[in-house]
Enzyme design. Structure first.
Site, mmCIF file in Angstrom:
data_model
loop_
_atom_site.group_PDB
_atom_site.id
_atom_site.type_symbol
_atom_site.label_atom_id
_atom_site.label_comp_id
_atom_site.label_asym_id
_atom_site.label_seq_id
_atom_site.Cartn_x
_atom_site.Cartn_y
_atom_site.Cartn_z
ATOM 1 N N VAL A 90 0.942 -1.280 -0.079
ATOM 2 C CA VAL A 90 -0.044 -0.088 -0.005
ATOM 3 C C VAL A 90 1.046 1.279 -0.031
ATOM 4 C CG1 VAL A 90 -2.068 1.187 1.297
ATOM 5 C CG2 VAL A 90 -1.564 -1.269 1.138
ATOM 6 N N HIS A 97 -6.271 7.774 2.188
ATOM 7 C CA HIS A 97 -6.630 6.518 1.807
ATOM 8 C C HIS A 97 -5.653 5.523 2.292
ATOM 9 C CE1 HIS A 97 -8.390 3.654 -1.646
ATOM 10 N NE2 HIS A 97 -9.198 3.695 -0.314
HETATM 11 N N1 LIG Z 1 -3.946 2.324 -3.308
HETATM 12 C C1 LIG Z 1 -3.626 0.917 -3.103
HETATM 13 C C2 LIG Z 1 -4.737 -0.061 -2.969
HETATM 14 N N2 LIG Z 1 -5.988 0.628 -3.083
HETATM 15 C C3 LIG Z 1 -7.136 -0.310 -3.405
HETATM 16 C C4 LIG Z 1 -7.808 -1.090 -2.036
HETATM 17 O O1 LIG Z 1 -6.958 -1.987 -1.463
HETATM 18 C C5 LIG Z 1 -9.187 -1.857 -2.220
HETATM 19 O O2 LIG Z 1 -8.860 -2.878 -3.375
HETATM 20 C C6 LIG Z 1 -10.049 -0.714 -2.793
HETATM 21 O O3 LIG Z 1 -10.391 0.365 -1.999
HETATM 22 C C7 LIG Z 1 -11.607 -1.291 -3.031
HETATM 23 O O4 LIG Z 1 -11.982 -1.938 -1.813
HETATM 24 N N3 LIG Z 1 -4.434 -1.266 -2.883
HETATM 25 C C8 LIG Z 1 -3.177 -1.672 -2.427
HETATM 26 O O5 LIG Z 1 -2.972 -2.933 -2.189
HETATM 27 N N4 LIG Z 1 -2.211 -0.794 -2.631
HETATM 28 C C9 LIG Z 1 -2.275 0.468 -2.685
HETATM 29 O O6 LIG Z 1 -1.223 1.266 -3.198
HETATM 30 C C1 LIG Z 2 -3.387 4.003 -1.173
HETATM 31 C C2 LIG Z 2 -4.319 4.247 -2.352
HETATM 32 O O1 LIG Z 2 -5.415 3.821 -2.285
HETATM 33 C C3 LIG Z 2 -3.921 5.205 -3.475
HETATM 34 O O2 LIG Z 2 -4.088 4.860 -4.878
HETATM 35 C C4 LIG Z 2 -4.573 6.500 -3.114
HETATM 36 O O3 LIG Z 2 -4.104 7.518 -3.593
HETATM 37 P P1 LIG Z 2 -4.758 9.112 -3.313
HETATM 38 O O4 LIG Z 2 -4.601 9.128 -1.728
HETATM 39 O O5 LIG Z 2 -3.704 9.953 -3.967
HETATM 40 O O6 LIG Z 2 -5.970 9.031 -3.838
#
Ligand SMILES: Nc1c(NC[C@H](O)[C@H](O)[C@H](O)CO)[nH]c(=O)[nH]c1=O
Ligand SMILES: CC(=O)[C@@H](O)COP(=O)(O)O
Length: 159
Positions: A90, A97
């Site tokens: 992540v 987020h």
């Molecule tokens: N930004 C990242 C995400 N975002 C997606 C979330 O994990 C999830 O799939 C979505 O919010 C729908 O429920 N996931 C990661 O594993 N790494 C990231 O950097």
């Molecule tokens: C950690 C995530 O889900 C990432 O894609 C969110 O990025 P942002 O905080 O710039 O919307």
């Protein structure tokens, strides 16, 4: 403590339990696949190197790290699965987020582990940027996937 130029995944492989009959599930988030595939490769390799049979490793993919808790639960409730390794990355964005995802998945995996009385290993990187992720997925700071695999094996000594 500074992590500069340290292999953060150093661990001892002495006194590991016999896992030749143990079955592992590796649940892998597809977000940041370059990183999560490297983490999976490290975890898989390390399991094999320490006595796990290839036929006793199952893999499942989930879209993102937030889904790792549910994906891990699907396997934790299977009687023939002894331990689960959750793999994700992540990367911090512009908003909070990533914080919400990280806290949710950390708590979610803990809840699954305690509910099903099985090791569920937190193999999720929470870096500030892509380079920090790559450094911990086979780079200068080692591979968190290796560490997660050893942790899963060690935890089976308790159950
Ligand atoms: N930004 C990242 C995400 N975002 C997606 C979330 O994990 C999830 O799939 C979505 O919010 C729908 O429920 N996931 C990661 O594993 N790494 C990231 O950097
Ligand atoms: C950690 C995530 O889900 C990432 O894609 C969110 O990025 P942002 O905080 O710039 O919307």
């Amino acid at each position: 403590m500074s992590s500069a130029n340290k292999n953060l995944s150093e661990f001892s492989t002495s006194n590991l339990p016999d896992v030749s009959q143990k079955k592992f599930a590796i649940v892998v988030a597809e977000w940041n696949a370059e990183v999560t595939e490297a983490l999976f490769d490290g975890a898989y390799k390390t399991l094999i190197e320490n006595g796990v049979k290839p036929e006793n490793i199952v893999r499942a993919n989930v879209p993102g790290s937030y889904e790792l808790s549910f994906g891990s639960q699907v396997y934790a409730q299977k009687a023939d699965i002894d331990a689960i390794i959750a793999i994700g990355c992540v990367i911090q964005g512009e908003t909070k987020h990533n914080d919400y995802i990280n806290h949710a998945v950390a708590q979610g995996l803990t809840n699954v582990s305690l509910k099903y009385n099985k090791p569920v290993i937190f193999g999720v990187l929470t870096p500030n940027n892509q380079q920090q992720a790559l450094d911990r997925a086979g780079g200068i700071h080692g591979n968190k996937g290796d560490e997660a695999a050893i942790t899963a094996i060690k935890m089976l000594a308790l159950v």
